[in-house]
Structures are given as C-alpha cells and as structure tokens.
Design an enzyme around this catalytic site. Sequence first.
Site, short mmCIF file in Angstrom:
data_model
loop_
_atom_site.label_atom_id
_atom_site.label_comp_id
_atom_site.label_asym_id
_atom_site.label_seq_id
_atom_site.Cartn_x
_atom_site.Cartn_y
_atom_site.Cartn_z
N ILE A 1 -43.87 -13.45 -21.81
CA ILE A 1 -42.94 -13.76 -20.72
C ILE A 1 -41.54 -13.88 -21.32
O ILE A 1 -41.27 -14.77 -22.12
CB ILE A 1 -43.36 -15.06 -20.00
CG1 ILE A 1 -44.77 -14.90 -19.38
CG2 ILE A 1 -42.33 -15.45 -18.95
CD1 ILE A 1 -44.90 -13.84 -18.29
N GLU B 1 -45.66 -6.76 -9.81
CA GLU B 1 -46.68 -6.34 -8.84
C GLU B 1 -47.82 -7.35 -8.82
O GLU B 1 -48.27 -7.79 -7.76
CB GLU B 1 -47.26 -4.97 -9.20
CG GLU B 1 -46.29 -3.94 -9.69
CD GLU B 1 -45.26 -3.53 -8.68
OE1 GLU B 1 -45.58 -3.45 -7.49
OE2 GLU B 1 -44.11 -3.31 -9.09
N GLY C 1 -36.08 -4.40 -2.94
CA GLY C 1 -36.61 -3.04 -2.81
C GLY C 1 -38.08 -3.06 -2.45
O GLY C 1 -38.48 -2.51 -1.44
N PHE C 2 -38.89 -3.69 -3.30
CA PHE C 2 -40.34 -3.77 -3.10
C PHE C 2 -40.98 -2.39 -3.08
O PHE C 2 -42.10 -2.23 -2.61
CB PHE C 2 -40.69 -4.55 -1.84
CG PHE C 2 -39.93 -5.84 -1.70
CD1 PHE C 2 -40.14 -6.87 -2.60
CD2 PHE C 2 -38.98 -6.00 -0.70
CE1 PHE C 2 -39.41 -8.04 -2.50
CE2 PHE C 2 -38.25 -7.18 -0.60
CZ PHE C 2 -38.47 -8.21 -1.50
N ASN D 1 -38.66 -14.42 -19.76
CA ASN D 1 -37.85 -15.49 -19.17
C ASN D 1 -38.67 -16.19 -18.10
O ASN D 1 -38.86 -15.66 -17.01
CB ASN D 1 -36.56 -14.89 -18.58
CG ASN D 1 -35.65 -15.93 -17.97
OD1 ASN D 1 -36.11 -16.95 -17.44
ND2 ASN D 1 -34.36 -15.68 -18.02
N PRO D 2 -39.17 -17.39 -18.38
CA PRO D 2 -40.05 -18.06 -17.42
C PRO D 2 -39.37 -18.40 -16.09
O PRO D 2 -40.05 -18.46 -15.06
CB PRO D 2 -40.50 -19.34 -18.14
CG PRO D 2 -39.70 -19.43 -19.39
CD PRO D 2 -39.06 -18.10 -19.66
N LYS D 3 -38.06 -18.55 -16.10
CA LYS D 3 -37.37 -18.83 -14.83
C LYS D 3 -37.37 -17.58 -13.93
O LYS D 3 -37.65 -17.66 -12.73
CB LYS D 3 -35.93 -19.28 -15.12
CG LYS D 3 -35.19 -19.81 -13.92
CD LYS D 3 -33.87 -20.40 -14.37
CE LYS D 3 -33.14 -21.07 -13.22
NZ LYS D 3 -31.89 -21.71 -13.68
MO1 MOS Z 1 -42.63 -1.61 -6.62
S1 MOS Z 1 -43.93 -0.80 -5.24
O1 MOS Z 1 -43.36 -0.83 -7.86
O2 MOS Z 1 -41.13 -0.96 -6.41
#
Ligand code: MOS
Length: 731
Positions: A622, A698, A232-233, A624-626
């Site tokens: 953290i 992020e 998605g990003f 889950n480090p993987k």
């Molecule tokens: Mo990311 S820009 O918070 O989906």
Amino acid sequence: MSPQPQEAVGAPLSRVDGRLKVTGKALYAVDHDIDAAVHAVVVDSSIGRGRMTGIDTRAALAQPGVLKVISHLNAPTLPYQRNPLPLNPPGERLHVFQDDKVLFHGQPVAVVVATTLEAAQYAAGLVTVTYDAQQPSTDMADAPAGEPQTYARGDADKALDSAAVHMEMTYRAARNHHNAMEPHATTARWDGDKLTVWDKTQWVYGTQMELATVFGMAVESVRVISPFVGGGFGSGLRTWPHVIIAALAARETSRPVKLALTRRQLYFGTGFRPTYEYSVRLGSDRRGRLTAMVHDVRAETSRYETFMESVLSPGKMLYSMPNVRQAYRTVPLDVNTPLYMRGPGYTTASYVIESAMDELAHKLGIDPIELRLRNEPDADESSGLPFSTRKLRECYAVGAREFGWHRRNPKARATRDGDWLIGTGMAAGVYDTVRKDAQASVRLDADGTALVQSAASDMGPGTYTSQTQLAADALGLTMRDVTFRLGDSLMPPAPPHGGSWTMASVGSAVQDGCDKLRQQAIELAVKDEKSPLHGVDPGMVVVCAGRLHVNDNPARGETYQQLLTRNKRTHLQTLGSFTRPTGPERFSLYAYGATFAEVAVDARLGLVRVRRMLGVYDAGRIVNPKLADSQALGGMVGGIGQALLEHTVTDHRDGRIVNASLADYLVPVNADIPSLRAIYLDGDDRKADPIGVKGLGELVQIGVAPAIANAVFHATGRRVRELPITAEALL
Ligand code: MOS
C-alpha cells in the site's frame, strides 16, 4: 546496493493536488481558458430505432449567435479508418453524422454551435427532426443471444447429476451508469491541420489514436490534454461520439469548441455496466465441498458492437472444484454500447457466486466463512499456476475478528432491534492484477528539484500523490522537491487508467526512471575527484533530502545541487520504463478481499439501511494508506449503490431511459453511508511487479453488493436474487 530509505511511500500523505481541487484551480475539460472558444450542444434522437426523414434547422440558424448546425445532411465524410483500439469492443463503432440511421434512443443526430452556451442550448431545442420510427428492441428478456464465450473443465453436468447437494438459482443485476461528478466534456481546437483536444479521458493515448483514426490523421497531429478527471469509474476508457463531434464542430466553424454533455445525455452518450442475467447450478457434498458449478450468463450489448468483460474469471478460480462449465452470451439490443465500470465483470460475478455460496451455507447449516475455507484452492485450478500471493484465509480471519462475526446468531430473521430486523453478511472479492508497459521521464535540475512525467490519468485514486511518493523516495528528495505531471499525449506513454493498472504499471516505470537517475548522479559523484564521494563504491551511496552520502557515514557527502553545479550540468535526465514480462505468466496474479456488512431492514416498510461495513484486503504493498482508504470507502459506497439503489430504467416501448437524472437514478448520499472501515494486510507482491502492488481500486467494490445481499437475507430470511434490492422486493 544500499537500499534507499522509504519515507514517503507507506505514509498517509494528503493529496498533493488537494489544494488545487478545493480552490477550484484544477482545470477540467471545459474549464481551460481557450481564446475565442464557442459552444456546442448536441441534439439527440427522440426515437429508439429507425431513420431520419428530415432535419429543419431554419429556426435554430435564425437565432442570434448561432454559427452552424451540423448533421448528416451537411457533415463531411469522415475517414473512420479501421483501427480497432484495444479497449473498443469488436464491431463497427458508431459513425457520427454519416447517415440517416438511428440505432438507439438518444443517438446524436445534430450539433448546434453558437457563440454562447445559452444560444446553443436554446437553438438546439429549435432543431426539428422528423423520423420514420420502428419499434426498438431493448429488453434482454425478449431478445436472442449471440454465440457464447465458453469454458469447461471436468464434466460439470455429470457431476451435478450425482452431487449430494444440488442447487439452481438465477440472479439479475440492473444496468448501472457511472455517473461521475464531472460530465463528459471536450474542448477542441484546430491549428491548421493539427488538432488539440482537452478531454475528460482515462487514456490520453487512446483518445489521440481514436481521433487520428476517425479523422484520418497522423497520430502525431493530434494532442490530447487531460490533467484532471472528475471521476470516471471506467466511463473515460473509450472515446465517445461527442469527442468526435466537438472536433468536427471546431473544424467546420474554424473556432475552438467546448462541448459538455448534460447529465441526461450521459445516460446514452457514454457507456454503462450492462444488465445481467446469471444462472448458476452448483453441486457439493454434504460437508459443503463443491464438486461442480455451471454458469450461464447473459448480458446486453449494442447491435453495432459486442461488449464483453471478465465476468467468467471468478467462477474459474475463486473456489476449488473439479468440474466447471461456463457460457457467456451477449444479447444485441437497440441500445448504445456498454463499457467497463468499476470492478468490471468481477463485480457482477462475485455478486452471483458469493450469493450462491451464502445460499449453500444456509442450506447446509455451515458458517459462510467456514464454507469458503473448505473450498479454498491450493493453486489456480483454471491455469494450474501457483498463486503469487493469496491471503484470503487471513482476510476472513482478520475480518471475522474485527467485525465480531462470531457473535452473530446464524439463524436468519432472528435478530431484532425494535422494528428493525438486523442481519450480517460477508463475501469474498477477487480481481486480477494486470500490469502493462509504461514509461516515465525523470529530470533532476541543478536546483535539486525533479520533474517526473508520464501520460497517465488521475480519475480519483491520487495518481499525482502516489507517483510523487515513489519518485521522492527513489530520488532521495522530499515530496516538496518533486513534481509529477500526467495527462498529456506528449508525455511518455502510459496504459489506460483503469482496471487498477496504473500503480503497478506507471509506478514501476517511475521507480525505474528514478532509480536510474539516482544511480547516474551517484556515478557522477564517485568519479568526480572534487566530490567528497570520490572513489566510494556506488553501492554504498544513498540519497536523503537531496544529499548523496555514504550509507554508514552520513557526514561524507554532498547535495545534488553541489554536484550538478560543480560539474556544470543544468540537469540529469532519464527515461524509466516498465515492460510487462513476455511469455506465459508463471504465477496466478490476483488481489483478494473480504467484505462484511451489517444491515437493518424495517420489518414493515422493507427499507434497508446499511449500519456498518468492513473490508479486509490482500492488495500487496500500500503506497499511501490515506489514498487507499479513499478508494476503499469509495468502493463500499459504490457497492451500496449497486446493492440497494442504482438502476437505469428503460421504457421498452420506445427505448427511452426514463430516469436519466440524479434525481431519479439513485446513488447513495451521506445519510445512506454508515461507518465504513478498511484494513490492508501487510506485505508486498514482488512477483507481480517491481514495486509489489496488486491493485486496489476495483477490488474494493467487488464483494460489497453480495455482502449486503447476504446480510439482507440474514436479517429477513428473504433471498432477493436481483440488484438493486428494493423495498418492494422485500415486502
Ligand atoms: Mo475502471 S472500470 O477500470 O476505470
């Protein structure tokens, strides 16, 4: 109270849904087997601005299998009630098929619905649209900006006038598109006046609200299902026109409709990280202590909505200085509306600020890390609040040691490896820790298995797995005995899956619900005369592998199964919730990182290769480090793309995007990816949220592009103030 043992949380477990994904059994938006579904293909405008004067659909309708062509000429009026969603920018959203206006190149102007995808695709090519075209304005350099968003403290202009060192730079960053693997796609089905939509979305509640708003329906009449999101990003953080079109087409044809945008259509059918022009003026003393910074930011937006993001935040709080002045203006253009993209705002700001810091370090002959240390604030100077946790100094120290920073020759263009110029660079990263209200239902069945549900999403960070880990430890069950479900608007509400909010928000709700359920079971046991735990102080009971027992006497206990069966309970159920603390924040909440990069630049060809990267993160606990590594390495890859490759190119003559394909819009491939390493500092942040996480997804892209840009400068002695850094710019 005896603490529950933490066995799953913190362990590098593989994804619980990994097998489903690699065997193709994970179903994405148009994969669901919906009876009698037909296919829709969008026709998009071939002009960048103007009006449609006619649409000839005769040839398309004559094709076998074509059911309908819908455009503004025959579409019903849609209510489009005014209901601004929290993540929709202010303005008037695009109203699909409601009039003859064309606002940008690629705007949907019609949709063809046919019994097969092939028939719909072919017929879409036969729809002829005629236009009265006007010259679109798509170049930010030529267009006027709107009213600024501003911030100021002290008197930056005065301080700059008297500063011992004064620098002025303008940086530019190209438009980027999210380009997730799964294209945006929707399946829509009406059952009477109820609408069900299977959608690629990062927020099922948002899609539900948007559809209810557009079609003038009660929210409860819309159900949105999205169990898997193929990347998605940020692009799934709002509901794009094709989702409305799919629902409209299904209603107009009385058939379930599947609609997937093509790769090309993703470049104007969804949003993007906007083009930026960011000027800084900075003042410091001779020892590099900053006295003032002035930020002037311009970014593109559409004419119908004003998209703005947190691009000013890092400039207010990352470094200590008494005087700051900022102005952020958007430039309305004949384009579609931008949207958040990984590390929104912060990614661009950190590129600029961290490049400027590197320029200052070079000018003063101070080591870039030392310069940053000299400007570390003791508190958040934008709010006056103490930091909840801020371990940026430790990020630098660990990073410098592990990267071998101090072996570097500080002189630029001084290190060679044959034809290659070698350089190293570093940059700080910062991203705010935001948490939102969330709920999760927890049900423990008499067979000793649990089901936990929340309307969250999983676009890749591994939400299924990390939430299962939290639930397993809190319930005292093995991973195998817990199922976590997400992605359905019938489930308890979750915030948008973005901004690195999910772990803190949904995780805290899951923790709460599972803690409550465990307590409920313990209460049941200690009050039950037939239980071996009868009369025990509830605070002394823990649960491990589905068995409740006295903390310091494991022999005394019984299983959930025994307890529930004897009490004739089919299940126990709770609703967990997390409510963001109300009132003003008491702490400044941010996650931090430091990214280090080594590049090689071909002295004759200008080709840049990243050789290795290291990220060190202060992101709280953290889980889950993987999975964290999957985020961090992915963020570095995204940053390599942003630094060196990604650039959406518009032909300003007609507003067309000329590189709308993965052959022409370059993203890193395996051959571009060197050795990448991530380190997470120990610790948690309980001031941020009950589970102590600060958010990671992020943060890991923020600081990557400036680390590379600074390394390119160190290698070549050339400062390119524009992303992406291309071979042409270096020759
Ligand atoms: Mo990311 S820009 O918070 O989906």
